[in-house]
Design a protein around this motif. Structure first.
Motif, PDB file in Angstrom:
ATOM      1  N   ALA A 116       2.070   1.213  -8.957  1.00  0.00           N
ATOM      2  CA  ALA A 116       2.885   0.926 -10.140  1.00  0.00           C
ATOM      3  C   ALA A 116       2.209   1.512 -11.377  1.00  0.00           C
ATOM      4  N   PRO A 117       2.399   2.805 -11.631  1.00  0.00           N
ATOM      5  CA  PRO A 117       1.719   3.445 -12.761  1.00  0.00           C
ATOM      6  C   PRO A 117       1.998   2.764 -14.093  1.00  0.00           C
ATOM      7  N   GLU A 118       3.247   2.269 -14.267  1.00  0.00           N
ATOM      8  CA  GLU A 118       3.590   1.652 -15.559  1.00  0.00           C
ATOM      9  C   GLU A 118       2.844   0.349 -15.793  1.00  0.00           C
ATOM     10  N   ARG A 119       2.252  -0.213 -14.737  1.00  0.00           N
ATOM     11  CA  ARG A 119       1.448  -1.421 -14.870  1.00  0.00           C
ATOM     12  C   ARG A 119      -0.039  -1.136 -14.685  1.00  0.00           C
ATOM     13  N   GLY A 120      -0.396   0.123 -14.592  1.00  0.00           N
ATOM     14  CA  GLY A 120      -1.782   0.482 -14.387  1.00  0.00           C
ATOM     15  C   GLY A 120      -2.327  -0.008 -13.064  1.00  0.00           C
ATOM     16  N   TRP A 121      -1.497   0.081 -12.005  1.00  0.00           N
ATOM     17  CA  TRP A 121      -1.882  -0.506 -10.709  1.00  0.00           C
ATOM     18  C   TRP A 121      -1.702   0.511  -9.585  1.00  0.00           C
ATOM     19  N   ASP A 122      -2.755   0.656  -8.774  1.00  0.00           N
ATOM     20  CA  ASP A 122      -2.686   1.545  -7.615  1.00  0.00           C
ATOM     21  C   ASP A 122      -3.552   0.971  -6.507  1.00  0.00           C
ATOM     22  N   ASP A 123      -2.903   0.449  -5.470  1.00  0.00           N
ATOM     23  CA  ASP A 123      -3.648  -0.126  -4.359  1.00  0.00           C
ATOM     24  C   ASP A 123      -4.191   0.927  -3.399  1.00  0.00           C
ATOM     25  N   PHE A 124      -3.780   2.171  -3.533  1.00  0.00           N
ATOM     26  CA  PHE A 124      -4.113   3.172  -2.524  1.00  0.00           C
ATOM     27  C   PHE A 124      -5.322   4.038  -2.892  1.00  0.00           C
ATOM     28  N   LYS A 125      -5.465   4.356  -4.171  1.00  0.00           N
ATOM     29  CA  LYS A 125      -6.631   5.112  -4.648  1.00  0.00           C
ATOM     30  C   LYS A 125      -6.888   6.375  -3.826  1.00  0.00           C
ATOM     31  N   GLY A 126      -5.811   7.037  -3.404  1.00  0.00           N
ATOM     32  CA  GLY A 126      -5.971   8.294  -2.696  1.00  0.00           C
ATOM     33  C   GLY A 126      -6.428   8.184  -1.260  1.00  0.00           C
ATOM     34  N   VAL A 127      -6.358   7.016  -0.644  1.00  0.00           N
ATOM     35  CA  VAL A 127      -6.802   6.832   0.735  1.00  0.00           C
ATOM     36  C   VAL A 127      -5.993   7.713   1.697  1.00  0.00           C
ATOM     37  N   ASP A 128      -6.649   8.212   2.709  1.00  0.00           N
ATOM     38  CA  ASP A 128      -5.994   9.020   3.728  1.00  0.00           C
ATOM     39  C   ASP A 128      -5.447   8.087   4.809  1.00  0.00           C
ATOM     40  N   LEU A 129      -4.107   7.994   4.914  1.00  0.00           N
ATOM     41  CA  LEU A 129      -3.468   7.108   5.892  1.00  0.00           C
ATOM     42  C   LEU A 129      -2.834   7.875   7.049  1.00  0.00           C
ATOM     43  N   LYS A 130      -3.082   9.163   7.129  1.00  0.00           N
ATOM     44  CA  LYS A 130      -2.482   9.948   8.197  1.00  0.00           C
ATOM     45  C   LYS A 130      -2.961   9.445   9.560  1.00  0.00           C
ATOM     46  N   GLY A 131      -1.995   9.140  10.434  1.00  0.00           N
ATOM     47  CA  GLY A 131      -2.316   8.658  11.767  1.00  0.00           C
ATOM     48  C   GLY A 131      -2.805   7.221  11.810  1.00  0.00           C
ATOM     49  N   LYS A 132      -2.639   6.488  10.695  1.00  0.00           N
ATOM     50  CA  LYS A 132      -3.176   5.133  10.597  1.00  0.00           C
ATOM     51  C   LYS A 132      -2.070   4.114  10.316  1.00  0.00           C
ATOM     52  N   ILE A 133      -2.403   2.857  10.611  1.00  0.00           N
ATOM     53  CA  ILE A 133      -1.483   1.747  10.345  1.00  0.00           C
ATOM     54  C   ILE A 133      -1.943   1.023   9.086  1.00  0.00           C
ATOM     55  N   ALA A 134      -1.070   0.944   8.089  1.00  0.00           N
ATOM     56  CA  ALA A 134      -1.385   0.202   6.866  1.00  0.00           C
ATOM     57  C   ALA A 134      -1.124  -1.283   7.095  1.00  0.00           C
ATOM     58  N   VAL A 135      -2.089  -2.124   6.745  1.00  0.00           N
ATOM     59  CA  VAL A 135      -1.943  -3.576   6.799  1.00  0.00           C
ATOM     60  C   VAL A 135      -1.734  -4.052   5.368  1.00  0.00           C
ATOM     61  N   ILE A 136      -0.624  -4.759   5.135  1.00  0.00           N
ATOM     62  CA  ILE A 136      -0.160  -5.006   3.766  1.00  0.00           C
ATOM     63  C   ILE A 136       0.157  -6.479   3.566  1.00  0.00           C
ATOM     64  N   LEU A 137      -0.170  -6.989   2.388  1.00  0.00           N
ATOM     65  CA  LEU A 137       0.189  -8.350   1.997  1.00  0.00           C
ATOM     66  C   LEU A 137       1.604  -8.357   1.424  1.00  0.00           C
ATOM     67  N   ILE A 138       2.328  -9.431   1.650  1.00  0.00           N
ATOM     68  CA  ILE A 138       3.674  -9.574   1.123  1.00  0.00           C
ATOM     69  C   ILE A 138       3.619 -10.147  -0.295  1.00  0.00           C
ATOM     70  N   ASN A 139       4.614  -9.809  -1.099  1.00  0.00           N
ATOM     71  CA  ASN A 139       4.801 -10.235  -2.473  1.00  0.00           C
ATOM     72  C   ASN A 139       3.994  -9.363  -3.441  1.00  0.00           C
ATOM     73  N   ASP A 140       3.947  -9.806  -4.711  1.00  0.00           N
ATOM     74  CA  ASP A 140       3.284  -9.055  -5.777  1.00  0.00           C
ATOM     75  C   ASP A 140       1.798  -9.401  -5.858  1.00  0.00           C
ATOM     76  N   PRO A 141       0.979  -8.524  -6.454  1.00  0.00           N
ATOM     77  CA  PRO A 141      -0.448  -8.826  -6.594  1.00  0.00           C
ATOM     78  C   PRO A 141      -0.753 -10.069  -7.416  1.00  0.00           C
TER      79      PRO A 141
END
Length: 554
Positions: A139-164
């Motif tokens: 969310a650039p407009e909120r100054g928020w980035d959970d990914f920070k350029g991480v390489d997710l190719k071939g990987k499973i993202a584990v994610i929390l539900i709802n907002d930070p």
């Protein structure tokens, strides 16, 4: 001779606020009649592609023709063909989770729920690494980035539900950065899958927690591995190979095996400095069949072409689909009629069109739509938004009805998604003219504002207004707020998507008609103005609307 009952009724009528007897341009009786028709057995629960679809579409087309609307579907007709995929995760698949000191064969419906929305017959994933990406929000407009350029190719993202900030404690910097207890679109599982695609992930598993999801695990698995999607030109690019949910207890066990504390990682994910963490030594494997069926369903769309600005539009819509035929209930009934959800909404659209036709031709074009596939993921409205010749940049507003209440006159109208855009002020002004008030969304954590068809246009920047009687009860003239809340709780607990969502002779649609009348007045005024409502400051949708600003004339 006048009876005691007559005088009692007269006294009640005299004590009822004037708005309760204000018939306005919308007919409660016609809403009831249309609802009764669409919820009757010959329509077989109105499932997309089901035995009742043809009859439903024919009825809606006949209504639009009788009103004198112009066709706005395919090839000069009222019907738009909607190309859909139906996916079914087949039984007998194998799922395995490994980590240091952990090796578990997982059970669908119990440990996790998975689906694939690519048209492939088999999904095979072997030892894919798992990466925890916090809430999965960019969310650039909120100054928020959970990914920070991480390489997710071939990987499973584990994610929390709802907002930070959903569980933010007092004093935490994240508190109020998103919606708090009021969900933003970033809170929705649909967004999280979409963002995982953009970030290049192979798949995504969302950790289920009842409070944050706003529904129990039983809701997550209710579909039994079935899902739908609109046909995409490149599903291998636009959809994850695997998406789904895992139980919280399983996530806790997984994190522990990877040397992490689940609650500590959740707390870290509530900070802007969060960086993704690979769950060391953890891997996920899956091998299952994916039954794919391509089918065609239909939207029904009509228009009143604007006299001065025909390329500028206002949309009124609801969904015609319900849940079709299911397992017998205790009485043996199998048809899930979808009377309130949302034959009432379709009736509201038809009545709104009738009101517009009764007046002068509007300056802007007004669209009226009954969508397919809402219950399967807003699919009919999404397909229209993707393919329409009416540019969303020149759509003034998207107004939707979904599940109108049968409680009679009310002192207020409950607004889903309050605080979002400038249409709320117009609703308050319209309500005040009729001696009514607007009650803000009492359960914003349910994220209902992102779960109805208006949002297929909202996500493209179009300001939206949703009238839906599922967040909290209205202040009913006969019974007050308690009566409204009691009905909402009873309906959602017993009849929501079930066989008992039937038309009843005791239903009183005067309050629903009054609510539809407010929406009509707002659209009528917009249709005869040069106004362009916008999203409020801080809305995640305001920057999207801004990108289409050059398309709009003052």
């Amino acid at each position: 001779m006048r009876t005691r009952a007559f005088f009692a009724a007269a006294a009640l009528l005299a004590a009822t606020p004037a708005f309760a007897q204000d018939k306005g341009p919308i007919s409660a009786q016609r809403i009831s009649d249309i609802t009764r028709e669409l919820a009757s057995d010959p329509y077989a629960g109105r499932a997309p592609g089901g035995p009742g679809e043809q009859k439903t579409v024919e009825y809606l087309v006949s209504q639009f023709k009788a009103l004198g609307l112009e066709p706005a579907g395919d090839d000069g007709t009222f019907v738009q063909a909607v190309q859909l995929y139906r996916f079914q995760t087949e039984e007998g698949g194998t799922y395995r989770l490994t980590a240091p000191g952990l090796s578990r064969t997982l059970q669908t419906q119990t440990d996790l729920r998975v689906e694939t929305q690519r048209p492939v017959e088999r999904v095979q994933i072997q030892d894919a690494p798992l990466v925890f990406v916090g809430y999965g929000v960019s969310a650039p407009e909120r100054g928020w980035d959970d990914f920070k350029g991480v390489d997710l190719k071939g990987k499973i993202a584990v994610i929390l539900i709802n907002d930070p900030d959903f569980e933010a404690k007092e004093g935490e910097a994240v508190a109020g950065k998103f919606g708090g207890r009021a969900a933003t679109y970033y809170a929705r599982w649909t967004y999280k899958y979409e963002e995982a695609v953009r970030q290049g992930a192979l798949g995504a598993l969302i950790v289920h927690e009842t409070a944050a999801a706003a529904y129990p695990w039983s809701t997550v698995v209710a579909g039994g591995g079935e899902s739908y999607d609109v046909v995409h030109p490149d599903p291998a690019k636009d959809r994850l190979l695997l998406q789904g949910w895992m139980q919280r207890d399983l996530a806790v066990e997984l994190f522990k095996a990877a040397g992490l504390d689940f609650e500590a990682e959740k707390a870290r994910a509530r900070t802007a400095a969060f960086t993704p963490v690979e769950l060391k030594g953890a891997a996920f494997s899956a091998d299952y069949g994916n039954a794919v069926q391509k089918l065609t369903s239909r939207n029904v769309v009509g228009a009143i072409r604007g006299a001065k600005h025909p390329d500028e539009t206002i949309m009124y819509s609801s969904h015609w689909d319900a849940y079709g035929i299911g397992a017998p209930d205790a009485s043996g009934a199998t048809i899930r009629p979808g009377a309130l959800d949302s034959a009432t909404g379709v009736a509201g659209v038809i009545e709104t069109a009738r009101a517009f036709k009764a007046g002068p031709r509007p300056e802007r074009t007004v669209l009226f739509a009954a969508w397919t596939g809402e219950e399967r993921g807003l699919l009919g409205s999404e397909y229209f938004a993707q393919t329409t010749t009416y540019p969303v940049g020149r759509m003034v507003a998207s107004i939707a009805y979904d599940t109108l209440h049968p409680l009679g006159p009310t002192r207020d109208v409950v607004l889903i998604g309050s605080g979002q855009n400038e249409l709320e002020g117009r609703l308050k002004a319209a309500a005040a003219k009729h001696g009514r008030t607007v009650t803000p969304d009492p359960r914003p954590e349910r994220a209902l504002n992102y779960r109805a068809d208006h949002f297929s246009f909202g996500r493209r920047g179009v300001p939206t207004l949703l009238l839906m009687a599922l967040a909290g009860g209205p202040d009913v003239v006969e019974g007050g707020r308690a009566a409204g809340d009691r009905w909402v709780e009873e309906f959602t607990a017993r009849c929501y998507h079930q066989t008992c969502d039937r038309w009843e002779p005791t239903h009183d649609y005067r309050g629903a008609a009054a609510d539809v009348g407010l929406a009509y007045e707002i659209g009528r005024d917009l249709a005869n103005s040069r106004d362009w409502p916008d999203w409020n400051e801080g809305s995640e949708l305001k920057p999207i609307r801004a990108r289409t600003a050059p398309e709009r004339r003052p």
